[in-house]
Design an enzyme around this catalytic site. Structure first.
Site, mmCIF file in Angstrom:
data_model
loop_
_atom_site.group_PDB
_atom_site.id
_atom_site.type_symbol
_atom_site.label_atom_id
_atom_site.label_comp_id
_atom_site.label_asym_id
_atom_site.label_seq_id
_atom_site.Cartn_x
_atom_site.Cartn_y
_atom_site.Cartn_z
ATOM 1 N N GLY A 706 27.789 38.531 45.219
ATOM 2 C CA GLY A 706 27.473 39.714 44.423
ATOM 3 C C GLY A 706 27.499 41.010 45.206
ATOM 4 N N GLU A 742 27.999 33.532 49.623
ATOM 5 C CA GLU A 742 29.254 33.140 48.968
ATOM 6 C C GLU A 742 29.865 34.283 48.169
ATOM 7 O OE1 GLU A 742 27.578 29.701 46.649
ATOM 8 O OE2 GLU A 742 27.563 31.252 45.089
ATOM 9 N N PRO A 743 30.347 35.303 48.885
ATOM 10 C CA PRO A 743 30.957 36.430 48.194
ATOM 11 C C PRO A 743 32.337 36.099 47.646
ATOM 12 C CG PRO A 743 31.139 36.717 50.556
ATOM 13 C CD PRO A 743 30.351 35.463 50.345
ATOM 14 N N GLY A 744 32.690 36.714 46.541
ATOM 15 C CA GLY A 744 34.022 36.559 45.959
ATOM 16 C C GLY A 744 34.747 37.895 45.960
ATOM 17 N N ARG A 745 34.342 38.768 45.004
ATOM 18 C CA ARG A 745 34.983 40.087 44.889
ATOM 19 C C ARG A 745 35.098 40.804 46.210
ATOM 20 N NH1 ARG A 745 35.138 42.286 40.641
ATOM 21 N NH2 ARG A 745 35.271 44.406 41.362
ATOM 22 N N ARG A 781 38.986 42.775 32.633
ATOM 23 C CA ARG A 781 37.662 43.308 32.993
ATOM 24 C C ARG A 781 37.271 44.578 32.228
ATOM 25 N NH1 ARG A 781 36.287 44.883 37.643
ATOM 26 N NH2 ARG A 781 34.259 43.889 37.644
ATOM 27 N N TYR A 785 33.952 43.673 30.325
ATOM 28 C CA TYR A 785 32.706 44.199 30.909
ATOM 29 C C TYR A 785 32.606 45.713 30.838
ATOM 30 C CZ TYR A 785 33.188 39.803 33.639
ATOM 31 O OH TYR A 785 33.356 38.525 34.054
ATOM 32 N N CYS A 812 47.860 43.297 20.918
ATOM 33 C CA CYS A 812 47.382 43.724 19.606
ATOM 34 C C CYS A 812 45.876 43.551 19.475
ATOM 35 C CB CYS A 812 48.134 42.969 18.515
ATOM 36 S SG CYS A 812 49.835 43.498 18.455
ATOM 37 N N GLU A 813 45.147 44.393 20.135
ATOM 38 C CA GLU A 813 43.672 44.429 20.134
ATOM 39 C C GLU A 813 43.306 45.862 20.462
ATOM 40 O OE1 GLU A 813 41.044 42.161 20.087
ATOM 41 O OE2 GLU A 813 42.330 40.427 19.749
#
Ligand code: ASP
Ligand code: MG
Length: 861
Positions: A706, A742-745, A781, A785, A812-813
């Site tokens: 995070g 345990e970072p991802g981003r 994203r 979000y 088409c959204e």
């Protein structure tokens, strides 16, 4: 001979950061030259170099304690460096620095100071900055003279010596003698802000932040054409842009509105600078020193009288004194008695609310020296009249605008924002220019965000509102300056354009940026193991780089384990951490077979499939109980989150583990993503220790990921050094545990960009659309979000923005929008747009929705 026409003056005021470097002085020189070109005579009013006034402020007290030597040396050194930076002779300020040193020595020797001496000490800040600045301008070939403001502005008498010397007032009537005096000094005149002199010729100050006031006084006394306040933001905004990047620039304000916004908290302008310019109807401009081309705010006479809300201001650190009395009802003189006590204590009251039994007032400690001790004394003195209670720290949140009363009914939906907040006091200004509520300080940011959304979401169409702070800072070049870092893709521009020409849309990952992020993580001294949360981006070449950096992998599915093993065939199994959630039984079997660390995050597997776990070591994911993160969907703690074993299940967990011969060797918690609070991970670790006390076999504490990355202009990522420091403190206390993260981003976000080509343009009513070939099926994203990704036109990188547009994809959204209200330069079909910080959860969350192929991936070195 014709008499020459009277000079047309313009006052240019530059604040502390605007005079602090050579780059800024180049801008000042350009502005001065442009004004001269316009036929104007500039008076450049400057603050002290940023940080210097604060240091000078502290000097007399330090001198009394015999501790002034180091801070004084720092001030001298700062100016020597500044002179060197500007390329001017430091000898120009030798005399001033010497005088300052002697004055400080004098305080030390006499063992006494006074407001009068204090004013003299502080005046040096502005004297020093202007001497060096004027020399710089002359070095640029400008005819720039220097004057001592104390010979230009005289203060009105004040019987209170503190106010007389530290918060002086000056008259702002037209002063023809001043024009004559400045006329001979130079084509441009450099003068000090903040200072003036009294009738005895003594130095006085105009109050902290008083350079704006000095500028307005010069403008008023000279009858200037305008007064320009040059500062480190583009103007006044609908809310504090540093806290709320969606805040919109206010293009035009009348004097009353500007005064009200300045008085209710915005720091851009000192409230005392409005009356002098208002009296003479002199337009006041607020402009951004760093980017003079941005339009800024113009304050002038009222153009119309329509009711409206202009801004939401916040003042934090406020205190309320609540006074209960059963005897007030119909009693004569109660308020007079009570207020007399405040007067005796020199406390100025800000807001007041009264009921039959209670009077509550707010106090701003900034102007008041108010603390617990003073409150105790105050409440003793009030005791005969009432019972007092101190409430705080609070924030005063004010809606500012004209005729607020007339629009109360329209504020209806906005007022629902108060539903969740405890409102301590509500006050509507008699001037009808503001409506203020007082809430607990920690409630203010959320309240402001809600109110701002409710009040200004429609403002896109109102020409009174300019671009948002986000949009203003959303141009590559400037973003970099705000962040203090240049993103890697600037240097790769040509290559990226060529890649997009070959294939678009396209994700491009910059390998060296991943390596750099990995190196920053392995350098954390407090952390024993780093597992890359590969769901962020499982691209095999990135996995290989991360493996080479020595990190492990956190996998959430058997397929992710397979991917790691395929990409890195020699990887030791204990570098794989398997953390599935609500996975079927066979996946746990597969995890153990792969030799990975297996994490349980529910009791069900132990209760129903004990055979899978018998004799094994496991990690257990604990729900730390409170979530944190940039969006509700990414908060992963608390009862409403599906992750983790809660604290009240720990007894049961212990019993099950014992019964089935399972050893809990590690505990894990993860409380969200995009977190900037450095202490967060140490707090999680502390929480895990509480649980670990029940399991003597626990050796590892995995405090999750995070770590926030910098993605919005003006918002830095998490401070890793601070994270390291807080975790190190934790480890010193609990040396028996190994710490895992345990970072991802963090590893991949900045390394990735999404390239897209412009397909079509559209203008519908006031709204412009720029269509691109990448849609939400490539990057979900923003739609999912509301995540922010900076967007730039690579073909025109650095060109000034000329349009505000929504950047939309081909899906088409209506949610298929990559960015709202973005400032873009002139953009055409075929241009390459770059969507920044798209390396994490971009391609890995992509879909084939609408049967469109999501963007493919390329790794570059
Ligand atoms: N230098 C003074 C201060 O910091 C005045 C100003 O900058 O406006 O308060
Ligand atoms: Mg200021």
């Amino acid at each position: 001979m014709q008499p020459s026409p009277p000079p047309r003056w313009v006052v240019l005021k530059y604040g502390g950061t605007s005079v602090a470097s050579r780059a800024r002085w180049e801008k000042i020189a350009e502005r001065v030259a442009a004004c001269i070109e316009e036929g104007l005579r500039p008076v450049v009013v400057c603050s002290a170099v940023s940080g210097i006034s604060d240091r000078l402020d502290a000097l007399p007290a330090a001198a009394l304690k015999g501790e002034a030597e180091a801070p004084l040396a720092a001030i001298l050194e700062r100016h020597r460096r500044h002179a060197a930076d500007l390329g001017v002779d430091p000898g120009l300020v030798a005399d001033d620095l010497d005088r300052l040193s002697r004055l400080v020595k004098g305080i030390e020797l006499v063992g006494e100071t006074s407001p009068r001496v204090h004013a003299r000490v502080m005046a040096f800040g502005e004297i020093l900055s202007t001497r060096l600045g004027a020399a710089f301008l002359r070095g640029r070939g400008l005819d720039a003279g220097w004057v001592d403001t104390r010979e230009c502005l005289d203060a009105l008498p004040d019987p209170d010596p503190r106010r007389a010397f530290l918060q002086a007032h000056c008259g702002h009537g037209l002063d023809p003698a001043l024009g004559e005096r400045l006329d001979g000094v130079g084509r441009a005149v450099v003068a000090q802000g903040f200072i003036a002199r009294d009738a005895d010729g003594q130095t006085v100050l105009l109050g902290r932040g008083g350079s704006d006031t000095a500028a307005a006084l010069f403008a008023a006394r000279l009858g200037a054409e305008r007064c320009e306040i040059w500062t480190d933001v583009p103007g006044m905004f609908t809310a504090d842009p540093r806290r709320l990047p969606d805040a919109r620039l206010l293009r035009r304000l009348d004097y009353d509105e500007a005064q009200e916004i300045a008085s209710t908290g915005a720091k851009v302008l000192h409230p005392r600078c409005i009356p002098p310019v208002r009296a003479h109807r002199i337009p006041l401009w607020i402009r951004w020193t760093e980017r003079p081309e941005v339009e800024g705010t113009v304050v002038g006479s009222r153009v119309d009288d329509a009711p409206r809300v202009r801004a939401i201001s916040t003042r934090t650190g406020q205190y309320l004194v609540s006074m209960d009395t059963p005897g007030m009802w119909q009693q004569v003189g109660f308020l007079a008695d009570v207020f007399a006590v405040f007067k005796r204590y020199g406390l100025s009251i800000d807001l007041v609310s009264t009921s039959e039994m209670n009077v509550t007032v707010s106090i701003d400690p900034a102007g008041n020296a108010f603390d617990a001790e003073r409150f105790a004394a105050l409440s003793d003195a009030l005791a005969p009249h009432c019972q007092t209670k101190l409430i705080g720290p609070c924030a005063v949140v004010s809606l500012v605008g004209r005729h607020i009363r007339a629009i109360l009914h329209r504020l209806g939906p906005a007022l629902t924002a108060f539903e969740e907040h405890r409102v301590h006091l509500l006050s509507q200004a008699a001037s009808d220019l503001n409506l203020s509520v007082v809430v607990d300080e920690d409630q203010a940011p959320r309240l402001v965000r809600n109110l701002h959304w409710l009040l200004f979401q429609e403002a896109a169409r109102d020409p009174a509102f300019g671009p948002s702070w986000l949009a203003l800072s959303d141009v590559g070049e400037q973003t970099a300056e705000v962040e203090g870092i240049t993103p890697w893709w600037h240097a790769e521009r040509e290559r990226l354009i060529a890649l997009a020409a070959e294939l678009s849309p396209r994700y491009v990952y910059h390998g060296p940026s991943v390596d750099a992020a990995a190196a920053r993580l392995t350098a954390l001294s407090s952390v024993d193991r780093v597992f890359y949360a590969m769901k962020a981006n499982p691209e095999p070449r990135l996995l290989q780089r991360i493996e080479r950096a020595g990190l492990g992998f956190e996998c959430v599915s058997p397929a992710e384990i397979d991917r790691v093993k395929a990409a890195c065939p020699d990887i030791a199994p204990d570098r794989i951490l398997f953390t599935p959630n609500f996975a079927p039984r066979e996946e746990y079997v597969a995890g153990f077979e792969a030799g990975a660390w297996v994490t349980l995050d529910n009791l069900h597997p132990l209760e129903h499939w004990p055979d899978v776990f018998r004799g094994r070591d496991v990690m257990v994911r604990i729900d730390p109980g409170k979530g944190r993160g940039h969006h509700d969907h990414v908060k992963t703690a608390g009862a409403r989150s599906k992750f983790g074993v809660s604290f009240d299940q720990i007894d049961r967990l212990k019993a099950l583990a014992a019964q089935h011969d399972v050893t809990v060797v590690g505990l894990h918690a993860h409380s969200g993503s995009g977190i900037r609070t450095a202490a967060q991970w140490a707090e999680v670790a502390e929480r895990l220790v509480e649980a670990a006390q029940r399991f003597p076999t626990v050796r590892h504490l995995d405090v999750g990921g995070g770590l926030a990355v910098a993605e919005k202009p003006g918002r830095a990522g998490v401070d890793l050094d601070a994270v390291d420091a807080t975790l190190a403190a934790f480890k010193a206390k609990h040396p028996r545990y190994a710490l895992w993260i345990e970072p991802g981003r963090y590893l991949v976000a900045e390394a990735g960009v999404l390239l897209a080509r412009v397909t079509q343009l559209k203008k519908k009513g006031p709204v412009r659309y720029v269509g691109v070939d990448a849609g939400m099926n490539s990057l979900i994203r923003p739609a999912l979000y509301g995540a922010y990704h900076a967007i730039v036109n690579l073909d025109r990188l650095g060109d000034a923005p000329t349009m505000v547009a929504n950047v939309v994809g081909p899906i088409c959204e209506s949610g298929d929008t990559l960015g709202y209200n973005r400032d873009l330069p002139e953009t055409r079909e075929g241009d390459t747009l770059l969507v920044a910080t798209a390396g994490a959860y971009g391609r890995s969350m992509a879909s084939h929705y609408n049967l469109r192929q999501p963007a493919l991936e390329t790794v570059i070195d």
